[in-house]
Write a protein that holds these residues in place. Sequence first.
Motif, PDB file in Angstrom:
ATOM      1  N   PHE A 153      55.910  40.652  11.203  1.00 27.85           N
ATOM      2  CA  PHE A 153      55.061  41.202  10.144  1.00 27.85           C
ATOM      3  C   PHE A 153      55.379  40.545   8.801  1.00 27.85           C
ATOM      4  O   PHE A 153      54.479  40.256   8.020  1.00 27.85           O
ATOM      5  N   VAL A 154      56.659  40.333   8.548  1.00 32.27           N
ATOM      6  CA  VAL A 154      57.082  39.696   7.298  1.00 32.27           C
ATOM      7  C   VAL A 154      56.675  38.218   7.289  1.00 32.27           C
ATOM      8  O   VAL A 154      56.264  37.685   6.248  1.00 32.27           O
ATOM      9  N   ALA A 155      56.752  37.575   8.433  1.00 30.81           N
ATOM     10  CA  ALA A 155      56.424  36.150   8.516  1.00 30.81           C
ATOM     11  C   ALA A 155      54.930  35.881   8.348  1.00 30.81           C
ATOM     12  O   ALA A 155      54.547  34.807   7.857  1.00 30.81           O
ATOM     13  N   ALA A 156      54.080  36.827   8.720  1.00 29.32           N
ATOM     14  CA  ALA A 156      52.626  36.591   8.701  1.00 29.32           C
ATOM     15  C   ALA A 156      52.101  36.137   7.337  1.00 29.32           C
ATOM     16  O   ALA A 156      51.420  35.106   7.262  1.00 29.32           O
ATOM     17  N   PRO A 157      52.386  36.847   6.231  1.00 29.30           N
ATOM     18  CA  PRO A 157      51.863  36.356   4.945  1.00 29.30           C
ATOM     19  C   PRO A 157      52.473  35.020   4.529  1.00 29.30           C
ATOM     20  O   PRO A 157      51.811  34.204   3.881  1.00 29.30           O
ATOM     21  N   VAL A 158      53.723  34.784   4.916  1.00 30.24           N
ATOM     22  CA  VAL A 158      54.356  33.501   4.602  1.00 30.24           C
ATOM     23  C   VAL A 158      53.675  32.381   5.389  1.00 30.24           C
ATOM     24  O   VAL A 158      53.395  31.302   4.845  1.00 30.24           O
ATOM     25  N   LEU A 159      53.382  32.631   6.655  1.00 29.44           N
ATOM     26  CA  LEU A 159      52.659  31.649   7.461  1.00 29.44           C
ATOM     27  C   LEU A 159      51.292  31.351   6.853  1.00 29.44           C
ATOM     28  O   LEU A 159      50.881  30.181   6.769  1.00 29.44           O
TER      29      LEU A 159
ATOM     30  N   PHE B  88      54.188  21.290   8.629  1.00 24.89           N
ATOM     31  CA  PHE B  88      55.504  21.228   9.269  1.00 24.89           C
ATOM     32  C   PHE B  88      56.266  22.536   9.055  1.00 24.89           C
ATOM     33  O   PHE B  88      56.829  23.097  10.005  1.00 24.89           O
ATOM     34  N   ALA B  89      56.264  23.045   7.819  1.00 23.96           N
ATOM     35  CA  ALA B  89      56.960  24.308   7.530  1.00 23.96           C
ATOM     36  C   ALA B  89      56.298  25.456   8.288  1.00 23.96           C
ATOM     37  O   ALA B  89      56.987  26.348   8.802  1.00 23.96           O
ATOM     38  N   PHE B  90      54.970  25.421   8.377  1.00 22.87           N
ATOM     39  CA  PHE B  90      54.244  26.439   9.146  1.00 22.87           C
ATOM     40  C   PHE B  90      54.711  26.435  10.602  1.00 22.87           C
ATOM     41  O   PHE B  90      55.032  27.483  11.159  1.00 22.87           O
ATOM     42  N   MET B  91      54.750  25.252  11.212  1.00 19.16           N
ATOM     43  CA  MET B  91      55.154  25.157  12.620  1.00 19.16           C
ATOM     44  C   MET B  91      56.603  25.588  12.819  1.00 19.16           C
ATOM     45  O   MET B  91      56.933  26.208  13.832  1.00 19.16           O
ATOM     46  N   ALA B  92      57.469  25.291  11.855  1.00 20.31           N
ATOM     47  CA  ALA B  92      58.875  25.691  11.964  1.00 20.31           C
ATOM     48  C   ALA B  92      59.010  27.210  11.904  1.00 20.31           C
ATOM     49  O   ALA B  92      59.702  27.816  12.743  1.00 20.31           O
ATOM     50  N   LEU B  93      58.351  27.845  10.923  1.00 20.46           N
ATOM     51  CA  LEU B  93      58.421  29.302  10.823  1.00 20.46           C
ATOM     52  C   LEU B  93      57.749  29.968  12.015  1.00 20.46           C
ATOM     53  O   LEU B  93      58.229  30.988  12.521  1.00 20.46           O
ATOM     54  N   LEU B  94      56.662  29.382  12.486  1.00 19.82           N
ATOM     55  CA  LEU B  94      55.990  29.924  13.665  1.00 19.82           C
ATOM     56  C   LEU B  94      56.918  29.883  14.882  1.00 19.82           C
ATOM     57  O   LEU B  94      56.940  30.824  15.680  1.00 19.82           O
ATOM     58  N   ALA B  95      57.701  28.828  15.001  1.00 22.77           N
ATOM     59  CA  ALA B  95      58.663  28.741  16.110  1.00 22.77           C
ATOM     60  C   ALA B  95      59.666  29.895  16.040  1.00 22.77           C
ATOM     61  O   ALA B  95      60.010  30.502  17.066  1.00 22.77           O
TER      62      ALA B  95
END
Length: 184
Positions: free
Chosen positions: A12-18, A28-35
């Motif tokens: 839930f916290v990662a969603a707005p950051v993504l 690249f940062a999106f894919m890293a956080l998504l991982a």
Amino acid sequence: MSIPNLLTGFRFVAAPVLLWLAWNGRGFAFMALLAVAFLTDVLDGFVARLTHQVSDFGAKLDSWADIVNYLTISVSCWWLWPDIVRREALFVSFIIASFLLPPIAGFLKFGQLTSYHTWGVKLAAASVGLTLYVLFLGGPAWPFRTAAVICLLAAIEQIAITLYLAIPRSDVGSIWNLMNRNAR
């Protein structure tokens, strides 16, 4: 708050950051956080079982986090890779439908979110998670397309479970397990 629920809450916290990363073109940062988000999705149920902290609340929280996560992925990928998303629109729509239709069926029948966490859904989530990287990092489309079909089959199974059950249950392994258990 339990460790499994904290792992789920991370999504839930990662969603707005993504979404922010995607909006700003930081693929690249999106894919890293998504991982990391995918990893917490794998770990939350495992840790819950390992620590004997399995709960109906945790199962429902995980299902809500999955919905938020996959809607976030859909929007973010559109922003980051619109040409690929347009090219794969049919298969993207399969995946979106597979994550929206089972909860809608659950709300229509039971008035609440269902949280079956079937083996089919686990396979679908893993296959989408892996093949997103293949697709958006320049690989072939067929693994993603295969994952989309797996998602659709898992959704059909979840809807069948909803139609079969008289009352909602969490953590149903498969429609076959449910039917065999009730046949005994």
